[in-house]
Design a protein around this motif. Structure first.
Motif, PDB file in Angstrom:
ATOM      1  N   ARG A   1       9.916  10.414  -0.465  1.00 24.66           N
ATOM      2  CA  ARG A   1      10.409   9.041  -0.603  1.00 24.66           C
ATOM      3  C   ARG A   1       9.259   8.052  -0.456  1.00 24.66           C
ATOM      4  NH1 ARG A   1      13.804   5.609   3.377  1.00 24.66           N
ATOM      5  NH2 ARG A   1      14.402   3.918   2.013  1.00 24.66           N
ATOM      6  N   GLN A   2       9.185   7.074  -1.337  1.00 19.66           N
ATOM      7  CA  GLN A   2       8.104   6.097  -1.299  1.00 19.66           C
ATOM      8  C   GLN A   2       8.460   4.909  -0.415  1.00 19.66           C
ATOM      9  OE1 GLN A   2       6.029   5.353  -4.950  1.00 19.66           O
ATOM     10  NE2 GLN A   2       5.647   3.229  -4.415  1.00 19.66           N
ATOM     11  N   HIS A   3       7.458   4.456   0.341  1.00 18.78           N
ATOM     12  CA  HIS A   3       7.599   3.300   1.226  1.00 18.78           C
ATOM     13  C   HIS A   3       6.534   2.279   0.860  1.00 18.78           C
ATOM     14  CE1 HIS A   3      10.296   5.555   3.939  1.00 18.78           C
ATOM     15  NE2 HIS A   3       9.563   6.579   3.549  1.00 18.78           N
ATOM     16  N   THR A   4       6.773   1.014   1.181  1.00 20.31           N
ATOM     17  CA  THR A   4       5.849  -0.066   0.844  1.00 20.31           C
ATOM     18  C   THR A   4       4.478   0.130   1.486  1.00 20.31           C
ATOM     19  OG1 THR A   4       7.726  -1.567   0.671  1.00 20.31           O
ATOM     20  CG2 THR A   4       5.554  -2.575   0.847  1.00 20.31           C
ATOM     21  N   ASN A   5       4.464   0.591   2.746  1.00 21.07           N
ATOM     22  CA  ASN A   5       3.196   0.907   3.419  1.00 21.07           C
ATOM     23  C   ASN A   5       3.468   1.895   4.552  1.00 21.07           C
ATOM     24  OD1 ASN A   5       3.834  -0.637   5.833  1.00 21.07           O
ATOM     25  ND2 ASN A   5       3.325  -2.487   4.687  1.00 21.07           N
ATOM     26  N   LYS A   6       2.397   2.383   5.159  1.00 15.04           N
ATOM     27  CA  LYS A   6       2.516   3.419   6.184  1.00 15.04           C
ATOM     28  C   LYS A   6       3.286   2.929   7.410  1.00 15.04           C
ATOM     29  CE  LYS A   6      -0.221   6.843   8.645  1.00 15.04           C
ATOM     30  NZ  LYS A   6      -1.580   7.362   8.885  1.00 15.04           N
ATOM     31  N   CYS A   7       3.050   1.686   7.814  1.00 17.64           N
ATOM     32  CA  CYS A   7       3.749   1.147   8.977  1.00 17.64           C
ATOM     33  C   CYS A   7       5.263   1.148   8.761  1.00 17.64           C
ATOM     34  CB  CYS A   7       3.245  -0.252   9.286  1.00 17.64           C
ATOM     35  SG  CYS A   7       4.011  -1.000  10.745  1.00 17.64           S
TER      36      CYS A   7
ATOM     37  N   ALA B   1       0.872  -1.172   0.000  1.00 18.04           N
ATOM     38  CA  ALA B   1       0.000   0.000   0.000  1.00 18.04           C
ATOM     39  C   ALA B   1       0.909   1.223   0.000  1.00 18.04           C
ATOM     40  CB  ALA B   1      -0.907  -0.020   1.216  1.00 18.04           C
ATOM     41  N   PRO B   2       1.555   1.519  -1.140  1.00 19.54           N
ATOM     42  CA  PRO B   2       2.578   2.567  -1.217  1.00 19.54           C
ATOM     43  C   PRO B   2       2.131   3.908  -0.650  1.00 19.54           C
ATOM     44  CG  PRO B   2       2.440   1.370  -3.284  1.00 19.54           C
ATOM     45  CD  PRO B   2       1.281   0.933  -2.450  1.00 19.54           C
ATOM     46  N   VAL B   3       3.051   4.530   0.059  1.00 17.79           N
ATOM     47  CA  VAL B   3       2.825   5.843   0.652  1.00 17.79           C
ATOM     48  C   VAL B   3       4.141   6.613   0.590  1.00 17.79           C
ATOM     49  CG1 VAL B   3       3.317   5.044   3.003  1.00 17.79           C
ATOM     50  CG2 VAL B   3       1.867   7.036   2.664  1.00 17.79           C
TER      51      VAL B   3
END
Length: 69
Positions: free
Chosen positions: A32-38, A24-26
């Protein structure tokens, strides 16, 4: 603004936050993009802990000063 308050209570003192690997990219404030919010928050908390630890280390009194208090 990054709101990681929902994960802060799960953050362990050792600098760890257990996250799932859901996709769930954020993006963080810097873009900078991360795989998810956590995972984004885990990185943020880790950096905060490292900065805090560095400050504490610099402010510690030398052994000779500790005995004078």
């Amino acid at each position: 603004q990054d709101d990681c308050s929902e994960f802060r209570s799960q953050f362990e003192a050792g600098g760890r936050l257990s996250c799932t690997r859901e996709n769930a990219p954020v993006r963080d404030a810097s873009g900078r993009q991360h795989t998810n919010k956590c995972l984004m928050c885990a990185e943020k908390f880790k950096k905060e802990a490292q900065r805090g630890g560095g400050t504490l280390q610099r402010n510690k009194l030398p052994p000779s000063e500790r005995t004078k208090q």
